[in-house]
Design a protein around this motif. Structure first.
Motif, PDB file in Angstrom:
ATOM      1  N   ALA A   1      70.159  42.384  87.987  1.00 36.19           N
ATOM      2  CA  ALA A   1      68.474  42.622  87.046  1.00 36.19           C
ATOM      3  C   ALA A   1      67.955  41.282  87.203  1.00 36.19           C
ATOM      4  CB  ALA A   1      69.187  41.860  84.647  1.00 36.19           C
ATOM      5  N   PRO A   2      66.488  41.578  86.779  1.00 34.89           N
ATOM      6  CA  PRO A   2      66.112  42.875  86.556  1.00 34.89           C
ATOM      7  C   PRO A   2      65.988  43.889  87.558  1.00 34.89           C
ATOM      8  CG  PRO A   2      64.096  41.386  87.249  1.00 34.89           C
ATOM      9  CD  PRO A   2      65.457  40.949  87.902  1.00 34.89           C
ATOM     10  N   MET A   3      66.209  43.804  89.064  1.00 34.11           N
ATOM     11  CA  MET A   3      66.337  44.613  89.965  1.00 34.11           C
ATOM     12  C   MET A   3      67.167  45.977  88.818  1.00 34.11           C
ATOM     13  SD  MET A   3      63.666  44.004  91.190  1.00 34.11           S
ATOM     14  CE  MET A   3      63.234  41.615  91.310  1.00 34.11           C
ATOM     15  N   CYS A   4      66.618  47.062  89.884  1.00 37.47           N
ATOM     16  CA  CYS A   4      67.163  48.273  89.925  1.00 37.47           C
ATOM     17  C   CYS A   4      68.834  48.374  91.042  1.00 37.47           C
ATOM     18  CB  CYS A   4      66.688  49.494  90.433  1.00 37.47           C
ATOM     19  SG  CYS A   4      68.016  51.148  90.201  1.00 37.47           S
ATOM     20  N   ASP A   5      70.287  48.767  90.589  1.00 38.01           N
ATOM     21  CA  ASP A   5      70.741  48.190  92.008  1.00 38.01           C
ATOM     22  C   ASP A   5      71.211  50.165  91.814  1.00 38.01           C
ATOM     23  OD1 ASP A   5      72.660  48.596  89.662  1.00 38.01           O
ATOM     24  OD2 ASP A   5      73.880  47.540  89.762  1.00 38.01           O
ATOM     25  N   GLY A   6      70.896  50.794  91.337  1.00 37.49           N
ATOM     26  CA  GLY A   6      71.759  51.868  91.021  1.00 37.49           C
ATOM     27  C   GLY A   6      72.468  52.763  90.099  1.00 37.49           C
ATOM     28  N   SER A   7      72.730  51.701  89.011  1.00 33.51           N
ATOM     29  CA  SER A   7      73.947  52.169  88.352  1.00 33.51           C
ATOM     30  C   SER A   7      73.367  53.747  87.261  1.00 33.51           C
ATOM     31  CB  SER A   7      74.010  50.781  87.082  1.00 33.51           C
ATOM     32  OG  SER A   7      74.573  50.143  88.044  1.00 33.51           O
TER      33      SER A   7
ATOM     34  N   ALA B   1      65.852  56.077  85.733  1.00 34.17           N
ATOM     35  CA  ALA B   1      64.945  55.913  87.319  1.00 34.17           C
ATOM     36  C   ALA B   1      64.556  54.260  86.973  1.00 34.17           C
ATOM     37  CB  ALA B   1      64.406  57.000  87.302  1.00 34.17           C
ATOM     38  N   PRO B   2      64.620  53.850  87.884  1.00 37.89           N
ATOM     39  CA  PRO B   2      63.974  52.617  88.154  1.00 37.89           C
ATOM     40  C   PRO B   2      62.231  52.858  88.023  1.00 37.89           C
ATOM     41  CG  PRO B   2      64.379  52.563  90.434  1.00 37.89           C
ATOM     42  CD  PRO B   2      64.573  54.338  89.370  1.00 37.89           C
ATOM     43  N   ALA B   3      61.269  51.582  87.612  1.00 40.65           N
ATOM     44  CA  ALA B   3      60.479  51.715  87.229  1.00 40.65           C
ATOM     45  C   ALA B   3      59.585  50.511  89.275  1.00 40.65           C
ATOM     46  CB  ALA B   3      59.515  50.256  86.283  1.00 40.65           C
ATOM     47  N   VAL B   4      59.502  51.068  89.808  1.00 40.24           N
ATOM     48  CA  VAL B   4      58.501  50.659  91.090  1.00 40.24           C
ATOM     49  C   VAL B   4      57.045  50.418  90.758  1.00 40.24           C
ATOM     50  CG1 VAL B   4      58.325  51.402  93.112  1.00 40.24           C
ATOM     51  CG2 VAL B   4      60.056  52.826  92.342  1.00 40.24           C
ATOM     52  N   LEU B   5      56.853  49.126  90.848  1.00 39.55           N
ATOM     53  CA  LEU B   5      55.505  48.909  91.028  1.00 39.55           C
ATOM     54  C   LEU B   5      55.429  47.677  91.533  1.00 39.55           C
ATOM     55  CD1 LEU B   5      56.084  47.420  86.760  1.00 39.55           C
ATOM     56  CD2 LEU B   5      55.621  49.088  87.797  1.00 39.55           C
ATOM     57  N   GLN B   6      54.182  46.872  91.993  1.00 40.36           N
ATOM     58  CA  GLN B   6      53.460  46.500  92.591  1.00 40.36           C
ATOM     59  C   GLN B   6      53.073  45.669  92.319  1.00 40.36           C
ATOM     60  OE1 GLN B   6      53.221  46.288  96.122  1.00 40.36           O
ATOM     61  NE2 GLN B   6      52.503  44.877  96.153  1.00 40.36           N
TER      62      GLN B   6
ATOM     63  N   PRO C   1      52.898  39.177  96.537  1.00 43.43           N
ATOM     64  CA  PRO C   1      52.495  40.604  96.257  1.00 43.43           C
ATOM     65  C   PRO C   1      54.054  41.038  96.323  1.00 43.43           C
ATOM     66  CG  PRO C   1      50.206  39.095  96.516  1.00 43.43           C
ATOM     67  CD  PRO C   1      51.268  37.997  97.054  1.00 43.43           C
ATOM     68  N   ARG C   2      54.243  42.043  95.556  1.00 41.25           N
ATOM     69  CA  ARG C   2      55.640  42.487  95.783  1.00 41.25           C
ATOM     70  C   ARG C   2      55.941  43.462  95.636  1.00 41.25           C
ATOM     71  NH1 ARG C   2      61.219  40.174  94.419  1.00 41.25           N
ATOM     72  NH2 ARG C   2      62.696  41.356  95.100  1.00 41.25           N
ATOM     73  N   LYS C   3      56.642  45.022  95.921  1.00 39.59           N
ATOM     74  CA  LYS C   3      56.862  46.038  95.405  1.00 39.59           C
ATOM     75  C   LYS C   3      58.599  45.294  94.501  1.00 39.59           C
ATOM     76  CE  LYS C   3      55.674  50.666  96.659  1.00 39.59           C
ATOM     77  NZ  LYS C   3      55.791  52.060  96.972  1.00 39.59           N
ATOM     78  N   VAL C   4      58.660  46.145  93.811  1.00 47.11           N
ATOM     79  CA  VAL C   4      59.908  45.918  92.876  1.00 47.11           C
ATOM     80  C   VAL C   4      60.638  47.290  92.052  1.00 47.11           C
ATOM     81  CG1 VAL C   4      59.384  43.548  92.420  1.00 47.11           C
ATOM     82  CG2 VAL C   4      58.803  45.254  91.493  1.00 47.11           C
ATOM     83  N   ALA C   5      61.671  46.994  91.751  1.00 50.48           N
ATOM     84  CA  ALA C   5      61.980  48.844  91.430  1.00 50.48           C
ATOM     85  C   ALA C   5      63.488  47.705  90.197  1.00 50.48           C
ATOM     86  CB  ALA C   5      62.903  49.552  92.475  1.00 50.48           C
ATOM     87  N   LEU C   6      62.479  48.302  89.386  1.00 47.06           N
ATOM     88  CA  LEU C   6      62.885  47.128  88.176  1.00 47.06           C
ATOM     89  C   LEU C   6      63.789  47.620  86.880  1.00 47.06           C
ATOM     90  CD1 LEU C   6      59.676  45.635  86.820  1.00 47.06           C
ATOM     91  CD2 LEU C   6      61.620  44.315  87.770  1.00 47.06           C
TER      92      LEU C   6
END
Ligand code: FES
Length: 78
Positions: free
Chosen positions: A68-74, A10-15, A54-59
């Motif tokens: 990369a580095p973002m989650c693509d559902g893989s 699962a991705p790390a959802v971070l601000q 400042p941004r919320k990301v799913a790594l």
């Protein structure tokens, strides 16, 4: 090419605040999703990326993303 370790499915959802970050590509870091130097001795190296505002990301934490580095559902297909 060596296979990365699947750290989490699962991705790390971070601000994140503006700055430069180092995403762990090898999956061995104990401070996921960021590099802690555990890749030493492997063929992997971290990926530096910059956040401008400042941004919320799913790594990605499965280390199989094509964006990369973002989650693509893989992680759902592993
Ligand atoms: Fe995984 Fe550095 S610990 S790339």
């Amino acid at each position: 090419m060596a296979e990365p370790v699947i750290a989490h499915r699962a991705p790390a959802v971070l601000q994140l605040e503006p700055g430069t970050y180092h995403w762990c590509r090898c999956g061995r870091s104990k401070t996921q999703p960021f590099c802690d130097g555990s890749h030493q001795g492997t063929e992997f190296s971290p990926m530096a990326f910059t956040i401008d505002q400042p941004r919320k990301v799913a790594l990605c934490q499965c280390k199989h993303t094509a964006h990369a580095p973002m989650c693509d559902g893989s992680h759902a297909k592993l």
